[in-house]
Design an enzyme around this catalytic site. Structure first.
Site, PDB file in Angstrom:
ATOM      1  CB  ILE A 288    -107.490  62.858   7.436  1.00  0.00           C
ATOM      2  CG1 ILE A 288    -107.737  61.407   7.857  1.00  0.00           C
ATOM      3  CG2 ILE A 288    -106.073  63.039   6.892  1.00  0.00           C
ATOM      4  CD1 ILE A 288    -107.410  60.369   6.804  1.00  0.00           C
TER       5      ILE A 288
ATOM      6  CB  VAL B 153    -109.856  71.631  -5.758  1.00  0.00           C
ATOM      7  CG1 VAL B 153    -108.670  71.489  -6.686  1.00  0.00           C
ATOM      8  CG2 VAL B 153    -109.435  72.284  -4.456  1.00  0.00           C
TER       9      VAL B 153
ATOM     10  N   GLY C 251    -111.562  61.563   2.130  1.00  0.00           N
ATOM     11  CA  GLY C 251    -112.193  60.285   2.436  1.00  0.00           C
ATOM     12  C   GLY C 251    -111.356  59.119   1.966  1.00  0.00           C
TER      13      GLY C 251
ATOM     14  CG  HIS D 292    -113.943  70.183  42.639  1.00  0.00           C
ATOM     15  ND1 HIS D 292    -114.405  70.957  41.601  1.00  0.00           N
ATOM     16  CD2 HIS D 292    -113.222  71.003  43.455  1.00  0.00           C
ATOM     17  CE1 HIS D 292    -113.987  72.203  41.785  1.00  0.00           C
ATOM     18  NE2 HIS D 292    -113.274  72.258  42.902  1.00  0.00           N
TER      19      HIS D 292
END
Ligand code: FAD
Ligand code: NAI
Length: 465
Positions: free
Chosen positions: A187, A240, A273, A446
């Site tokens: 995320i 943090v 999460g 290809h």
């Protein structure tokens, strides 16, 4: 109690797991009720996840392409993005898909009730709608498909000004000048890509020593280096420790081994999460077993410890992916219909839809080492791949991992623009136990990106000559 109904199967949660289970139940003529507390079906995937994020990523991909051609004077002029129209575009696409789903439910005679469902015993649930009307549902079988919700951090409160969860971020409340993303998972990376290309300066903080922990470091480093620029940076091994709103900014205390400092951001996205969405279900009333992280425990037929109650999708844990939820849903419905089916997919692909995309399926190098496998890794760089060069995609890369004991493909990844469209070949090859020769001798068109898979397999087969 205003309403009472009886059904064969009640499905709590109308995300990809729930609606897929409902369609399969209807196929077996089971009287099926689908319940969702949101006022529309489609779940996280359609409203707050896969679809809105891929819509925005597709648009920023075009912006990136424009900027590249602009640099070479092939295109010229200033590109201006109209965010209001972009959101309108996203809203319309979601509505279109949502209406299509509703039609499919209608065609299959699947009833839908919008409200919060909770168990009152092991054969009855109560649904409370937004007007507080209650419906009592007696069921023979139940499928819990209530998905997951974002984890929070340090007791910060999500709002739509300063501290956002992914759902708010996908509604683009503004383009912050300075944006912090906490969490270098899927995320975090996808949102970083969106906001950086739309104009934000983005810092991504990851507590571990690499982003996307499940994959090999060298391959995710490739993505990291491609994403990094003057206005996007990663801070690994970083934590943090405090977040506060001060003077209309978010003050963030950042700690790592080298530095311990205070930074100010306009907005912060928390993407650390997700957790199972079970709080309103009253599972304790019926004694459904969960693991230490609160995910519902199931066997490989999706049955909980109460045999006639099933659980599928995010609510049973990783991988939390829409395609896993869908397949879980089919299995639950088929088992209810009396089939001896099991959830036994060998591999489930992961795609990170950044620009460029990074995809992986099956065994990684670190897993192969951990399992002590006799394996060989083949890397094929796209620098000489015609289609990659003509699409300005020459930094791409294909990696295959073979089991040297039987020459079967056991894992592989592709990194490059549109690689999500070619990873399927690797999933199929692993599921079918293909040997390197099967891939190398299959004619691949290809120029294409997927011929890189054949070329990588050829490197392996040539090494056996
Ligand atoms: P959900 O889709 O979460 O649906 C659960 C439903 O249950 C919800 O609609 C909820 O309202 C309802 N519900 C919850 N509790 C109750 C209750 N008590 N009563 C009634 N209803 C209830 N996966 C991919 O494979 N590809 C991607 O590209 C991708 N991108 C993503 C991007 C973001 C930003 C996010 C957040 C997720 C993304 N995912 C992606 C993950 C994917 O969205 C989930 O894995 C998937 O939606 C899970 O499906 P589910 O059916 O298990 O649950
Ligand atoms: P995630 O588990 O993928 O990543 C979370 C990251 O945050 C991890 O790298 C973790 O080390 C880090 N982290 C945890 N605590 C932290 C902290 N305090 N400070 C800094 N970093 C911290 O979870 P994420 O990104 O929230 O996504 C949830 C799930 O949604 C994914 O695992 C995936 O299953 C699904 N998803 C799938 C997508 C896809 O298929 N393309 C797209 C988006 C989501």
């Amino acid at each position: 109690m205003s309403n009472k109904i009886s059904v064969d199967v009640v499905i709590l949660g109308a995300g990809p797991g729930g609606y897929s289970a409902a369609i399969r139940c209807a196929y077996f003529n089971l009287k099926t009720l689908l319940v969702d507390k949101y006022s529309s079906i489609g779940g996280t995937c359609l409203h707050f996840g896969c679809i809105p994020s891929k819509t925005l990523l597709n648009v920023v991909k075009s912006i990136k392409e424009f900027n590249t051609f602009n640099k070479y004077d092939i295109f010229s002029g200033n590109l201006k993005v109209n965010i209001k129209q972009l959101l309108f575009w996203k809203h319309n696409l979601i509505n279109k898909l949502s209406n299509n789903l509703l039609n499919i439910m209608k065609i299959n005679n699947i009833n839908i009730i919008y409200g919060v469902g909770k168990f009152i015993d092991s054969n009855n649930i109560i649904i409370e709608d937004k007007h507080r009307n209650e419906t009592l549902v007696n069921f023979k079988y139940a499928i819990i498909a209530t998905g997951s919700i974002p984890n929070n951090l340090l007791n910060t409160k999500f709002d739509n000004r300063y501290i956002w969860d992914s759902a708010t971020a996908l509604d683009i409340p503004c383009i912050p000048n300075k944006l912090l993303i906490i969490g270098g998972g899927v995320i975090g990376l996808e949102l970083a890509n969106i906001y950086n290309i739309l104009g934000s300066t983005v810092d991504i903080i990851e507590v571990s020593d690499q982003i996307i922990l499940s994959l090999d470091k060298d391959i995710v480093d490739k993505l990291m280096y491609q994403m990094e620029n003057n206005t996007l940076s990663f801070k690994l091994n970083t934590k943090v420790s405090n977040v506060e709103i001060k003077n209309s900014k978010v003050m963030v205390q950042i700690d790592n081994k080298e530095l311990n400092n205070t930074n100010y951001y306009d907005s912060v996205i928390v993407a650390v999460g997700r957790k199972p969405n079970i709080d309103q279900l009253q599972l304790e009333k019926i004694g459904i077993e969960t693991d230490s992280n609160n995910y519902i425990k199931v066997n490989n037929q999706m049955q909980t410890n109460i045999n006639h109650i099933y659980a599928i999708g995010d609510v049973i844990g990783a991988p939390m992916l829409a395609h896993k939820s869908i397949h879980n849903g089919y299995i639950a419905a088929e088992v209810i219909a009396g089939k001896k089916h099991f959830f036994d997919q060998k591999v489930i692909p992961l795609v990170i839809y950044t620009n460029p995309e990074l995809c992986w399926v099956g065994c990684t190098i670190k897993q192969a080492k951990h399992l002590n496998l006799n394996f060989k890794v083949v890397d094929f760089n796209w620098a000489n791949l015609g289609k990659a060069v003509v699409t300005n995609n020459h930094t791409g890369f294909t990696r295959l991992i073979f089991n040297k004991d039987n020459n079967c493909l056991i894992g592989g990844g592709v990194f490059g623009v549109n690689s999500s469209e070619i990873i399927g070949e690797l999933s199929l090859a692993i599921e079918m136990s293909c040997e390197a020769e099967d891939i190398a001798l299959t004619s691949h068109a290809h120029p294409t990106l997927y011929e890189s898979i054949q070329l990588a397999a050829e490197i392996y087969t040539t090494s056996l000559l």
